[in-house]
Design a protein around this motif. Structure first.
Motif: not given
Length: 418
Positions: A206-225
């Motif tokens: 099965g799948a686990v869905v992570t649902f949310g805003d920018s923190v879930t989206d990964g805003t600020g994480s290292t590009l292409d990492a």
């Protein structure tokens, strides 16, 4: 001829498989499970200051190559293309999938054409999404794939995902089958039209869905990492030998209760599409509410945010899906929320604390991931830990964790509760 027979056999098998499987359903034999996703948004200039993208202009006589990472293994894949926010039919002149190499390059031996009802092209009506035929490309969990879409005619404004923390590439002309990256001279940090990749797997649970805003989206994480917290959760599951995939349904700036032209439809409005309609979903992790609490406009109470969360829980449980509640993380000192000279908004902190207390203690969620506890400063619980607020030696925005902080979020999730 051999490829055609293989494709026809996979298409026949796929036709017998239910696209979305509740958590308690019996699953004999291979089935489709979501292995990558992007929550789509209406075309816009982008939500970050100074940002730009290709969504409003769209594409014409251009190829778009997008590199993604699947979170589960399978004997075949299929891609989902979205024209949800289009105002006219979208003609996809052709598409390919391959395993990615460096940059925009691909591994030529893995190149496969995508078809749609056994045709190499398709037309997707405005407001709709379409899944390709099965593509006979075996993949392993954490494989990087390059999906290339070619548009001969003008697409009009493009349904897209704004902040991808990944590089997408554009080339003039038809470069679907081009193994090199040299023609792809333009780049963007958004995803276009591509909204999902599924794997046909006999092993996925099965799948686990992570649902949310920018923190879930990964805003600020290292590009292409691939260091968003859902990516690092997927790595934990692979290391633990747990055959669960992870889907990211975060949208930067998103709210539980209200739509926004830059930050997507509300969590309540998009939950069906971005969680319930994904194939094979077993669990959803919900972490959202910070933008409801802090955005300018009418004051939003803890009771209103909690009511929104209760509705998400109800919708998930009605489909037999387990729901994990993620506490809302600290934001004290964020320069967008605390401009120079503005007093600390104590009332907003109270609302966040009330919502978090309910998430932890109400028992309405099936389990809790205490992200706030994992990331808050030991000396000031309303602030992000200093070590999670540094990027390239510079202080961050005190709201979006760095890669280490996103890893701490992934570590805060009890895998046995998924």
């Amino acid at each position: 001829m051999r490829f055609a027979k293989t494709l026809a056999a996979l298409a026949t098998a796929a036709a017998l498989i239910t696209p979305a499987v509740p958590a308690q359903a019996s699953t004999a034999g291979p089935r489709w499970t979501g292995a990558w996703s992007a929550a789509v948004q209406q075309p816009s200039p982008g939500g970050l200051p100074g940002s730009s993208n290709w969504s409003q202009a769209g594409f014409k006589r251009q190829s778009v190559r997008q590199v993604i990472r699947v979170t589960g293994a399978g004997v075949a894949v299929r891609i989902k293309i979205s024209n949800l926010y289009g105002t006219a039919p979208l003609t996809v002149s052709g598409a390919t999938v391959a395993k990615a190499a460096a940059g925009a390059a691909i591994r030529p031996a893995t190149l496969r054409p995508a078809t749609f009802s056994l045709r190499p092209y398709t037309v997707i009506p405005a407001g709709q999404e379409l899944v390709s035929d099965p593509i006979p490309l075996p993949v392993q969990a954490l494989d990087r794939l390059a999906v290339t879409l070619y548009f001969q005619g003008a697409t009009g404004p493009a349904t897209f995902h704004d902040i991808s923390s990944a590089t997408s590439y554009r080339a003039p002309g038809d470069h679907r089958s081009d193994p090199r990256g040299t023609a792809f001279t333009d780049s963007s940090h958004s995803w276009y039209f591509l909204s999902g990749v599924d794997v046909l797997s006999p092993a996925a649970q099965g799948a686990v869905v992570t649902f949310g805003d920018s923190v879930t989206d990964g805003t600020g994480s290292t590009l292409d990492a691939d260091n968003r917290y859902p990516d690092q959760l997927a790595e934990r599951l692979v290391a633990a030998g747990r055959p669960l995939t992870v889907l990211n349904s975060g949208i930067s700036g998103n709210q539980v209760l209200a739509d926004h032209p830059l930050f997507g439809e509300s969590g309540l409005a998009r939950f069906q599409r971005d969680v319930l309609d994904r194939p094979g979903v077993r669990t959803v992790i919900v972490m959202e509410g910070i933008n409801d609490i802090t955005y300018p406009g009418p004051v939003v109470t803890a009771e209103q945010v909690i009511a929104g969360h209760r509705e998400l829980i109800r919708l998930a449980h009605a489909r037999g899906i387990r729901v994990v509640g993620g506490t809302i993380m600290p934001f004290k000192g964020n320069p967008w929320l605390y401009p120079d000279g503005t007093p600390e908004p104590f009332a907003q902190e109270q609302v966040r604390d009330q919502v978090n207390t309910w998430i932890r203690s109400s028992g309405e969620y099936d389990a809790v991931a205490d992200f706030e506890q994992a990331l808050r400063s030991p000396t000031d619980p309303d602030r992000l830990r200093p070590e999670f607020n540094v990027r390239d030696g510079q202080e961050g925005d005190r709201l979006h964790p760095n890669d280490a902080g996103l890893n701490a979020m992934a570590e805060a999730i009890d895998l046995s509760r998924l």
